[in-house]
Write a protein that holds these residues in place. Sequence first.
Motif, PDB file in Angstrom:
ATOM      1  N   GLY A  50       0.799  -1.222   0.000  1.00  0.00           N
ATOM      2  CA  GLY A  50       0.000   0.000   0.000  1.00  0.00           C
ATOM      3  C   GLY A  50       0.827   1.265   0.000  1.00  0.00           C
ATOM      4  O   GLY A  50       0.345   2.315   0.451  1.00  0.00           O
ATOM      5  N   GLY A  51       2.066   1.168  -0.488  1.00  0.00           N
ATOM      6  CA  GLY A  51       2.908   2.366  -0.570  1.00  0.00           C
ATOM      7  C   GLY A  51       3.403   2.810   0.805  1.00  0.00           C
ATOM      8  O   GLY A  51       3.359   2.071   1.784  1.00  0.00           O
ATOM      9  N   ILE A  52       3.867   4.043   0.865  1.00  0.00           N
ATOM     10  CA  ILE A  52       4.421   4.576   2.105  1.00  0.00           C
ATOM     11  C   ILE A  52       3.389   4.562   3.230  1.00  0.00           C
ATOM     12  O   ILE A  52       3.699   4.219   4.380  1.00  0.00           O
ATOM     13  N   ALA A  53       2.143   4.899   2.906  1.00  0.00           N
ATOM     14  CA  ALA A  53       1.092   4.895   3.936  1.00  0.00           C
ATOM     15  C   ALA A  53       0.918   3.504   4.525  1.00  0.00           C
ATOM     16  O   ALA A  53       0.727   3.346   5.743  1.00  0.00           O
ATOM     17  N   GLY A  54       0.985   2.491   3.673  1.00  0.00           N
ATOM     18  CA  GLY A  54       0.843   1.118   4.159  1.00  0.00           C
ATOM     19  C   GLY A  54       1.998   0.713   5.055  1.00  0.00           C
ATOM     20  O   GLY A  54       1.799   0.034   6.069  1.00  0.00           O
ATOM     21  N   VAL A  55       3.220   1.135   4.708  1.00  0.00           N
ATOM     22  CA  VAL A  55       4.380   0.807   5.538  1.00  0.00           C
ATOM     23  C   VAL A  55       4.285   1.510   6.885  1.00  0.00           C
ATOM     24  O   VAL A  55       4.602   0.939   7.935  1.00  0.00           O
ATOM     25  N   LEU A  56       3.846   2.761   6.888  1.00  0.00           N
ATOM     26  CA  LEU A  56       3.710   3.513   8.136  1.00  0.00           C
ATOM     27  C   LEU A  56       2.694   2.886   9.079  1.00  0.00           C
ATOM     28  O   LEU A  56       2.747   3.105  10.289  1.00  0.00           O
ATOM     29  N   SER A  57       1.793   2.085   8.532  1.00  0.00           N
ATOM     30  CA  SER A  57       0.791   1.429   9.377  1.00  0.00           C
ATOM     31  C   SER A  57       1.295   0.105   9.946  1.00  0.00           C
ATOM     32  O   SER A  57       0.604  -0.524  10.762  1.00  0.00           O
ATOM     33  N   MET A  58       2.491  -0.335   9.549  1.00  0.00           N
ATOM     34  CA  MET A  58       3.045  -1.580  10.080  1.00  0.00           C
ATOM     35  C   MET A  58       3.462  -1.379  11.540  1.00  0.00           C
ATOM     36  O   MET A  58       3.709  -0.245  11.978  1.00  0.00           O
ATOM     37  N   PRO A  59       3.561  -2.466  12.304  1.00  0.00           N
ATOM     38  CA  PRO A  59       3.848  -2.348  13.754  1.00  0.00           C
ATOM     39  C   PRO A  59       5.086  -1.513  14.070  1.00  0.00           C
ATOM     40  O   PRO A  59       6.194  -1.823  13.626  1.00  0.00           O
ATOM     41  N   GLY A  60       4.867  -0.446  14.817  1.00  0.00           N
ATOM     42  CA  GLY A  60       5.965   0.361  15.338  1.00  0.00           C
ATOM     43  C   GLY A  60       6.652   1.282  14.356  1.00  0.00           C
ATOM     44  O   GLY A  60       7.468   2.124  14.763  1.00  0.00           O
ATOM     45  N   VAL A  61       6.364   1.177  13.069  1.00  0.00           N
ATOM     46  CA  VAL A  61       7.109   1.942  12.065  1.00  0.00           C
ATOM     47  C   VAL A  61       6.961   3.444  12.264  1.00  0.00           C
ATOM     48  O   VAL A  61       7.942   4.206  12.188  1.00  0.00           O
ATOM     49  N   ASN A  62       5.740   3.893  12.543  1.00  0.00           N
ATOM     50  CA  ASN A  62       5.534   5.348  12.675  1.00  0.00           C
ATOM     51  C   ASN A  62       6.173   5.918  13.939  1.00  0.00           C
ATOM     52  O   ASN A  62       6.205   7.137  14.130  1.00  0.00           O
TER      53      ASN A  62
END
Length: 313
Positions: free
Chosen positions: A257-269
């Motif tokens: 899901g692009g950058i938004a999808g990665v930012l939603s992964m555990p702890g990434v943000n």
Amino acid sequence: MMTLRRWCAVVGLVSLGLGILGAGSGCRRDVTTQAAVRTVTDAAGQPVAIRDVSRVVAAGGSVTEIVYALGAESALVGCDASSLYPEAATKLPQVGYVRALSSEGVLSLRPTLVLTVPEAGPPEALAQLRASGTPVLTVPADHSLEGVRRKIRAVAQALDREAQGEALIRQLEADMAQVQTYLAERPARPKVMFIYARGQGAANVAGRDTAAAEMIRLAGGVNAFDFEGYKPLTAEAAVAAAPEVILLPARGLESSGGIAGVLSMPGVNQTPAGRNRRIVAVDDLLLLGFGPRTGQGVMELARLLHPENTSEK
């Protein structure tokens, strides 16, 4: 009545005539094929006799890429689903994925040689191919620059293209010399977390002794984790690692899901990389394949890890 001397002379002339005729027939091809027999040592140190490379099946994206780079693509009659470069490879008949090959699919292409990598499988399929009399050459594939050299040389030797193989190695070394020059002017070594993900399911992060870790090192970064191999991504691990950059294969970034999808992964943000949205991606095969374009892949990654210094002089 024919004397013994005349009979021997006639036999000699007939034999000579047959030899001349044979020079333009299938007889010569047989002799040529036998003369071209060569033995190549596989990844396990075992000799593999190769007699005919007119119909080659390649299983493993980097191996297929090497065949093309050597200029031997006309011999390819099939490849596996990981063979994504060059695009022409995707048009060839498919024989499954490198880790899940179909022996029936391979044999249906009547190969005279199968080129593959150590992770190819399942073992039963490879055993069936060998039992059929088809030479199977498993080339070295360790994730290092020396591993790339060995891989190129093995494929080049198998295909009787040693000179072209050495030219590819010289280009690899020239590419890496450019990387070293580039990094010498950029002393920062950012901490990088590599995420391997497909879709919105579980994601894994790379530790040491992985292709991703070696590419990060070559590109002037520091891998975020010191464990061996891959482990599932957890919020606790991501926060504790505090990566400055998050790296993914291009297809993984897209499927997540692009950058938004990665930012939603555990702890990434909650990481420095997440807060600064420093999420980068490199083409899958270029990043992890360790094939003839490895030097180009390292340079691309080096530029992504050092964005403040990417302007050309």
